[in-house]
Design a protein around this motif. Structure first.
Motif: not given
Length: 144
Positions: A58-74
């Motif tokens: 989680s400390g080794w990336f930067r998204s230029l648009d959206d946050s990390y997600h998957f369908f059905g997540q909390n």
């Protein structure tokens, strides 16, 4: 002359194309720091493949648009790190430390969310919040 190795729509579902995308995902996953767009399945797949390498990438990336997600997540909570005062009717205000439940990224520097403290919903500048990583205790199986 048409070169068969160049990307073309009619080559998309070939074995060569599949190997190419798998290689791209692998090479992205072994980078020291991943910068890409999480609206892309390729980027999110590379990030997921980084997890075994770092344990917690989680400390080794930067998204230029959206946050990390998957369908059905909390619900995904972010924490305010810079105070924000509402500037117009469709924005929310928050104080440093407020938890924001993310409802979506507008890909223009703003996200939509709900301030958990005030229960108000609206837009806010995304750079003023930081993702909260919720860690779960997992068994270590020392006997294995």
């Amino acid at each position: 002359m048409i070169y068969p190795c160049l990307p073309r729509v009619n080559n998309r579902y070939t074995n060569t194309s599949l190997r190419g995308i798998l290689l791209d995902i692998h090479l992205l996953s072994v980078c020291n720091y991943l910068v890409c767009t999480f609206s892309s399945q390729v980027c999110r797949s590379a990030y997921e493949r980084m997890q075994p390498r770092y344990g917690d990438a989680s400390g080794w990336f930067r998204s230029l648009d959206d946050s990390y997600h998957f369908f059905g997540q909390n619900p995904h909570h972010w924490k305010a790190v810079i105070e924000h005062t509402r500037r117009n009717y469709n924005e929310i205000s928050f104080e440093i430390g407020d938890m924001i439940n993310i409802a979506g990224n507008h890909w223009n520097g703003y996200s939509k969310g709900i301030n958990v403290r005030t229960n108000k919903e609206g837009l806010f500048p995304t750079y003023k919040v930081k993702s909260v990583v919720e860690r779960a205790t997992m068994p270590t199986y020392p006997e294995v």
